[in-house]
Scaffold this motif. Structure first.
Motif, PDB file in Angstrom:
ATOM      1  N   PRO A 131      -9.311  10.954 -21.861  1.00  0.00           N
ATOM      2  CA  PRO A 131     -10.788  11.112 -21.246  1.00  0.00           C
ATOM      3  C   PRO A 131     -11.690   9.777 -21.668  1.00  0.00           C
ATOM      4  CG  PRO A 131      -9.943  13.200 -21.873  1.00  0.00           C
ATOM      5  CD  PRO A 131      -8.971  12.282 -22.375  1.00  0.00           C
ATOM      6  N   ALA A 171     -15.130  19.227  -8.397  1.00  0.00           N
ATOM      7  CA  ALA A 171     -14.710  18.856  -9.719  1.00  0.00           C
ATOM      8  C   ALA A 171     -13.892  20.061 -10.450  1.00  0.00           C
ATOM      9  CB  ALA A 171     -15.814  18.771 -10.843  1.00  0.00           C
ATOM     10  N   ASP A 172     -13.968  21.155  -9.764  1.00  0.00           N
ATOM     11  CA  ASP A 172     -13.373  22.431  -9.900  1.00  0.00           C
ATOM     12  C   ASP A 172     -11.905  22.500  -9.324  1.00  0.00           C
ATOM     13  OD1 ASP A 172     -14.065  23.008  -7.467  1.00  0.00           O
ATOM     14  OD2 ASP A 172     -15.058  24.896  -7.660  1.00  0.00           O
ATOM     15  N   LYS A 174      -5.334  13.412 -16.543  1.00  0.00           N
ATOM     16  CA  LYS A 174      -4.106  13.743 -17.401  1.00  0.00           C
ATOM     17  C   LYS A 174      -3.079  12.653 -17.777  1.00  0.00           C
ATOM     18  CE  LYS A 174      -4.754  18.269 -16.277  1.00  0.00           C
ATOM     19  NZ  LYS A 174      -6.032  18.122 -15.592  1.00  0.00           N
ATOM     20  N   GLN A 225     -11.512  13.418 -11.894  1.00  0.00           N
ATOM     21  CA  GLN A 225     -12.324  14.338 -12.145  1.00  0.00           C
ATOM     22  C   GLN A 225     -12.003  14.962 -13.469  1.00  0.00           C
ATOM     23  OE1 GLN A 225     -12.255  15.779  -8.258  1.00  0.00           O
ATOM     24  NE2 GLN A 225     -14.432  15.728  -8.278  1.00  0.00           N
ATOM     25  N   SER A 226     -10.376  15.009 -13.687  1.00  0.00           N
ATOM     26  CA  SER A 226     -10.084  15.655 -14.836  1.00  0.00           C
ATOM     27  C   SER A 226      -8.669  15.027 -15.206  1.00  0.00           C
ATOM     28  CB  SER A 226      -9.785  17.258 -14.572  1.00  0.00           C
ATOM     29  OG  SER A 226      -9.286  17.806 -15.757  1.00  0.00           O
TER      30      SER A 226
END
Length: 265
Positions: free
Chosen positions: A163, A12-13, A159, A156-157
């Motif tokens: 969210p 996830a990073d 854009k 996972q993040s």
């Protein structure tokens, strides 16, 4: 063994934690395509092209029903098998209707919309959904592990989506309590699904690992492909092969997933 196989594990990073095989080899995705089709539809909702509760498909059905496989349409036929919202009838036909509904609302061919709304912004240069002679439910999708790693990063993040929209699609069960068949694994009560994304919850047996958290979401395809994101473990795993789904996959995919999670632990 498959003639070609490629895989990646992404944290996830953003770190690529492991990779195998040709990352740029183009594979048919089969029903993993539904994740890309669903994402394009969710972007369309946020862009105001249509709404989740707009009518689409059989009488009483909406865009939300189509995404959640609860429109009542049969598996591969435009035939109504149940009233909308009553059963989780996994339906390729429903995703065909979803793509046509988006086309009509946007005034643009679905494959082009998906490319402009999702693939190009994410740098997925090799990915396409060919709807000229193929289905946006599966047969029309082609991609690489490298491109799907970029898509995993979006999941996972996000854009491209708010969210909250992504969470509703991947973490909240659409039409809770609905039962139905999980293809290749039999009838499930309930057969939990989000908006285009299957939610693992407590299903057993399952194509993900026994160590995958209930929050795991994703999809697998009949061309020997799978894609899952486990928010609990903070990791995504993509595996693409050129061997059609069968007993071999139901045997080795969960073992692979468990091995990935054990290594991370």
């Amino acid at each position: 063994m498959p003639h070609a196989a490629a895989a990646v594990v992404r944290g996830a990073d953003g770190a690529v934690l492991g990779a195998h095989g040709p990352q740029d080899h183009l594979f048919p995705l089969a029903s993993v395509t539904k994740l890309l089709t669903s994402y394009a539809a969710l972007v369309a909702v946020e862009e105001g092209v249509f709404e989740l509760d707009d009518p689409a498909g059989p009488e009483g059905s909406t865009v939300r029903h189509l995404l959640a496989h609860t429109s009542g349409l049969a598996f591969d036929e435009h035939r109504v098998m149940a009233a909308p919202g009553n059963r989780r009838l996994y339906s390729n036909a429903g995703f065909d209707v979803l793509a046509r509904t988006l086309e009509q609302a946007a005034g643009i061919e679905f494959g082009r919309y998906a490319a402009e709304a999702v693939f190009q912004p994410l740098g997925m240069r090799a990915t396409l959904i060919n709807t000229a002679h193929r289905s946006p439910a599966g047969a029309g999708g082609l991609s690489t592990v490298a491109d799907l790693t970029r898509f995993a990063a979006e999941l996972q993040s996000p854009k491209l989506l708010d969210p909250g929209t992504l969470r509703a699609a991947t973490r909240e069960v659409a039409f809770p309590g609905t039962s139905g068949v999980l293809p290749g694994f039999g009838h499930r009560r309930p057969n939990d699904w989000g908006l285009g994304f299957e939610i693992r919850d407590g299903k057993a047996p399952h194509w993900t690992g026994t160590a995958n958290s209930p929050a795991t979401f994703g999809h697998f395809g009949q061309s020997g492909t799978f894609f899952w994101v486990d928010p609990g473990a903070g990791v995504a795993c993509v595996a693409l092969t050129d061997r059609d789904f069968g007993p071999w996959a139901a045997e080795v995919w969960p073992v692979l997933s468990d091995a990935v999670l054990a290594e991370l632990a």
